[in-house]
Design a protein around this motif. Structure first.
Motif, mmCIF file in Angstrom:
data_model
loop_
_atom_site.group_PDB
_atom_site.id
_atom_site.type_symbol
_atom_site.label_atom_id
_atom_site.label_comp_id
_atom_site.label_asym_id
_atom_site.label_seq_id
_atom_site.Cartn_x
_atom_site.Cartn_y
_atom_site.Cartn_z
ATOM 1 N N MET A 248 0.822 -1.211 0.000
ATOM 2 C CA MET A 248 0.000 0.000 0.000
ATOM 3 C C MET A 248 0.858 1.265 0.000
ATOM 4 O O MET A 248 0.416 2.316 -0.464
ATOM 5 N N ARG A 249 2.059 1.158 0.529
ATOM 6 C CA ARG A 249 2.958 2.316 0.512
ATOM 7 C C ARG A 249 3.500 2.589 -0.877
ATOM 8 O O ARG A 249 3.882 3.717 -1.189
ATOM 9 N N CYS A 250 3.556 1.563 -1.709
ATOM 10 C CA CYS A 250 4.127 1.704 -3.059
ATOM 11 C C CYS A 250 3.077 2.310 -3.979
ATOM 12 O O CYS A 250 2.360 1.609 -4.700
ATOM 13 N N SER A 251 2.985 3.615 -3.971
ATOM 14 C CA SER A 251 1.956 4.320 -4.741
ATOM 15 C C SER A 251 2.362 4.576 -6.185
ATOM 16 O O SER A 251 1.523 4.959 -7.015
ATOM 17 N N PHE A 252 3.626 4.361 -6.521
ATOM 18 C CA PHE A 252 4.099 4.654 -7.876
ATOM 19 C C PHE A 252 3.479 3.714 -8.901
ATOM 20 O O PHE A 252 3.311 2.525 -8.670
ATOM 21 N N SER A 253 3.139 4.279 -10.051
ATOM 22 C CA SER A 253 2.665 3.495 -11.189
ATOM 23 C C SER A 253 3.435 3.914 -12.430
ATOM 24 O O SER A 253 3.722 5.103 -12.631
ATOM 25 N N LEU A 254 3.759 2.944 -13.260
ATOM 26 C CA LEU A 254 4.444 3.265 -14.518
ATOM 27 C C LEU A 254 3.599 4.152 -15.415
ATOM 28 O O LEU A 254 4.118 4.811 -16.320
ATOM 29 N N GLU A 255 2.290 4.183 -15.170
ATOM 30 C CA GLU A 255 1.406 5.044 -15.955
ATOM 31 C C GLU A 255 1.744 6.517 -15.751
ATOM 32 O O GLU A 255 1.362 7.362 -16.561
ATOM 33 N N GLU A 256 2.455 6.836 -14.665
ATOM 34 C CA GLU A 256 2.826 8.224 -14.398
ATOM 35 C C GLU A 256 3.895 8.731 -15.346
ATOM 36 O O GLU A 256 4.054 9.939 -15.528
ATOM 37 N N LEU A 257 4.660 7.839 -15.931
ATOM 38 C CA LEU A 257 5.823 8.245 -16.711
ATOM 39 C C LEU A 257 5.420 8.890 -18.025
ATOM 40 O O LEU A 257 4.519 8.420 -18.713
#
Length: 365
Positions: A248-257
């Motif tokens: 749950m802490r890992c909020s990063f998504s590759l879609e952000e790039l």
């Protein structure tokens, strides 16, 4: 019992086939299996590599199971870790570390050092310590210093004869090092039936035969994505639940790039557009020492406006830099194709064809 009766779980240490000669399953297989088992998330942590992360993203989209980006690394002078991306800043940091490690070693190898992790803040990265059979508490203390409030001791149990004793030892070491514990699987395949292939890959990696590989092979087939019921029979509930809290802490998504063209070609005080304009004007004065003809001026202004609209300035600056370097080294080069009738490319020296003359020749034909 239904799967929901067992503690939730997120697999945080999983190798795909992009960990060459180690992982025996592709991302699609791993995600389909994890989704079927109702995992909360799945981390793809190929060794010192993000090569398989695009396939993992595609599999995540198809299955609806959340992807956590990460990588497993063995420090040349220190412990083995799984680095998980928490934020976009952590993704940048992980890419920096892996690039540094790969560039330092020969192709196919890597070398990451303690000093690399100490050289800059590791913000946005979470660390799982993968302890050896006899862990050194000092390693745990060092890891916690490199990743304050972002470090865990990974407990990986595979139905060994000493699982209970190992869990007790790791709890003691975690307490001594001030690190919480979390369950993870060291997954190398999506199902147990893939073990024959995994054994074969291991033998190839060690340049031996399966018959002679001995202890280089895993002692059993437990390094697959296990059911939550099987996990609950091995791990205490608090370790399984901790895996979900980390996920749950890992909020990063590759879609952000989003792609960003390199900016190193633009001097201080300039934008890409203003620097391209300056280079074009300087080149135009060289091409037309008697003054830029009206038609050429109109073409230049039209092209610069179009380049600005499409935000292609950096591309033209890169091509200009390549041509400039090649000519400084007496390397033959000549722009062609769409550059042939570009006034900007002619002014920049990318092509030697005056677009006005090209147009005149075309009219004559």
């Amino acid at each position: 019992m239904k799967a929901d009766a067992f503690p939730p779980y997120a697999e945080l240490h999983c190798l795909s086939a992009f960990s060459f000669q180690r992982g025996a399953s592709v991302a699609q297989e791993l995600f389909e299996r994890a989704a079927k088992l109702k995992y909360t998330a799945l981390a793809i942590t190929d060794e010192a590599s993000l090569a398989g992360i695009v396939r993992a993203l595609e599999a995540s989209r198809k299955t609806g199971l959340r992807l956590i980006v990460g990588s497993e690394v063995q420090l040349a002078d220190g412990p083995r870790l799984v680095l998980l991306v928490e934020t976009a800043r952590g993704y940048t940091r992980l890419c920096q570390l892996l690039t540094l490690a790969r560039r330092r070693a020969e192709k196919g190898a890597y070398q990451l050092l303690r000093t690399d992790l100490a050289a800059a803040p590791n913000d946005g990265l979470l660390a799982l310590w993968l302890p050896p059979a006899t862990p050194e508490p000092a390693d745990g203390t060092w890891i916690r210093r490199m990743f304050p409030e972002r470090a865990w001791l990974a407990v990986e149990l595979h139905r060994g004869h000493d699982d209970a004793a190992r869990l007790a030892r790791l709890r003691a070491i975690g307490m001594q090092a001030g690190m919480p514990l979390v369950a993870s699987g060291d997954v190398h395949m999506h199902v147990r039936g893939r073990r024959a292939l995994q054994d074969t890959l291991t033998a190839i990696r060690h340049k031996t035969t399966i018959d002679q590989a001995g202890f280089k092979l895993f002692p059993n087939g437990e390094r697959h994505l296990r059911t939550r019921r099987a996990l609950a029979a091995i791990y205490p509930a608090d370790l399984l639940e901790e895996s979900v809290r980390i996920a749950m802490r890992c909020s990063f998504s590759l879609e952000e790039l989003r792609y960003e063209y390199p900016h190193e070609l633009v001097p201080d005080g300039h934008t890409a557009a203003s620097w391209l304009r300056e280079l074009t004007e300087a080149g135009a004065r060289t091409r037309w020492p008697g003054g830029v003809p009206d038609k050429a001026r109109a073409l230049i202004e039209h092209e610069l406006a179009l380049i600005s609209e499409r935000q292609y300035e950096s591309y033209f600056l890169t091509v200009h830099d390549l041509v400039r370097f090649a000519r400084s080294e007496n390397i033959l080069c000549q722009g062609r194709g769409s550059a042939a009738n570009s006034a900007v490319c002619y002014a920049l020296g990318v092509t030697s064809l005056d677009p006005q003359r090209v147009e005149a020749c075309m009219l004559m034909e």
